[in-house]
Design an enzyme around this catalytic site. Sequence first.
Site, PDB file in Angstrom:
ATOM      1  N   ASP A 144       0.873  -1.035  -0.031  1.00  0.00           N
ATOM      2  CA  ASP A 144      -0.004   0.213  -0.090  1.00  0.00           C
ATOM      3  C   ASP A 144       0.884   1.171   0.168  1.00  0.00           C
ATOM      4  O   ASP A 144       1.982   1.393   0.447  1.00  0.00           O
ATOM      5  CB  ASP A 144      -0.934  -0.037   1.355  1.00  0.00           C
ATOM      6  CG  ASP A 144      -0.369   0.088   2.478  1.00  0.00           C
ATOM      7  OD1 ASP A 144       0.572  -0.639   2.624  1.00  0.00           O
ATOM      8  OD2 ASP A 144      -0.627   0.841   3.499  1.00  0.00           O
ATOM      9  N   GLU A 157       0.028  -1.078   5.758  1.00  0.00           N
ATOM     10  CA  GLU A 157       1.182  -0.893   6.398  1.00  0.00           C
ATOM     11  C   GLU A 157       1.131   0.763   6.871  1.00  0.00           C
ATOM     12  O   GLU A 157       1.291   1.066   8.039  1.00  0.00           O
ATOM     13  CB  GLU A 157       2.544  -1.079   5.602  1.00  0.00           C
ATOM     14  CG  GLU A 157       3.748  -0.777   6.857  1.00  0.00           C
ATOM     15  CD  GLU A 157       4.349   0.661   6.744  1.00  0.00           C
ATOM     16  OE1 GLU A 157       5.014   0.910   7.558  1.00  0.00           O
ATOM     17  OE2 GLU A 157       3.739   1.611   5.865  1.00  0.00           O
TER      18      GLU A 157
END
Length: 416
Positions: free
Chosen positions: A119, A170
């Site tokens: 991400d 994350e």
Amino acid sequence: MPEDATEPDPPPLRPEPESARPEPDPPRLWPELGAPRVRPESSSPQVRPGAVTDTFAAGLLRRMVETPSPSYHEAALARSLVDAMGQLGFDAYVDPVGNVVGEIGRGDGPVVLLIGHLDTVPGGPAVRAEDGRLYGRGAVDAKGPLAAMVCAAASADVGGRIVVVGAVEEEIASRGSREIRRRLPRPDAVVVGEPSGWSTITLGYKGKLDLRYRVSVPATHPSNPVAKASELAVRCWTTLLDLLGPDSGNGSFDRPGATLLSLRADQVQAEAELSVRTPPGYDVDGLLRELAQRTPDGELTVVNRVAACRADHRNPVVRALSAGIRAQRARPALKVKTGTSDMNVLAEQWDVPMATYGPGDSSLDHSDDEHIVLADYLRGIAVLRHALRELDAPGSAPPPPPAAQVNGFRLAPSGA
């Protein structure tokens, strides 16, 4: 994460009390996992490991950067990466929370986990290659490090097993790495993929405590001397700063620092979101008790909490990465960061050799100018490949100097 600083000798972690230590890890075995796996059928021919050329590596990174993957929307990138890893000989799949998990090698040697994240934050510059640089969101944070891990693992030719993970979320609360920690057995060594610079190794990160303060009071005239909700929320923030002390700030690894993330308030209702970065050994429970006692009018909620971490600079992972950097004719630098990463999450329960490494300039994280120098990306692959071979033959990497002696290392300048 964009926040980082360098310290030559951050303080050691204080041991946790026995009651606070996590349960023992499961056995170091990697059986076939029973969780459902999603393996997209690949329409591309398999790439021989020896054919992981510079052109292939650059193309893989560009495809990853061209695939948008803001937090909660990583699925398209996950499918593409599983396909690419399958071509390289990985047994790759998407796990139940959306992580990409790929394993390569079937020998009896050590199990090494390489974990980056899929991400990104939203936005970023248009994807383009220019003057030896690849621009685009995630080029540095952290598709560059993750792509380097995939290419290095595919071409390392080791006797053990390498597991490469692209984790989800994350940038939010490390949901992906928490699932990996929960579901997979403990490996023998871990490298976390974040931009450290190709010749630098990150030893540790500050912890993080995210708080939400909410308060409601009866409506009253502005001139009434009773405290308004907006005033109580501001008082919570100033109380937090007072508790942290006059030397607090986000510019140092060994001191706590706070950020007022948001404040929505009027006279009747208010909500503040606060974040505290904590050094190793910091008494978070004591801080929470004091803050709650001093702000009795509202509700204080812990949204997210993770402890600080700092690896021993003499551990086998740091030694192996240092050997890889030296093999590229550079002197390794060591640093710690004032941000937080998946290393914090894994280090809370996995007591194994660990460090963070990846090509890219972390000062460009989340910026409108985010880009990676492709030559540095390729050097990062070479460093990781060399490190994996070192870890496959423990003891071959020369030990780094003791903490008080830095011959053979250069200390990264402040802010690097």
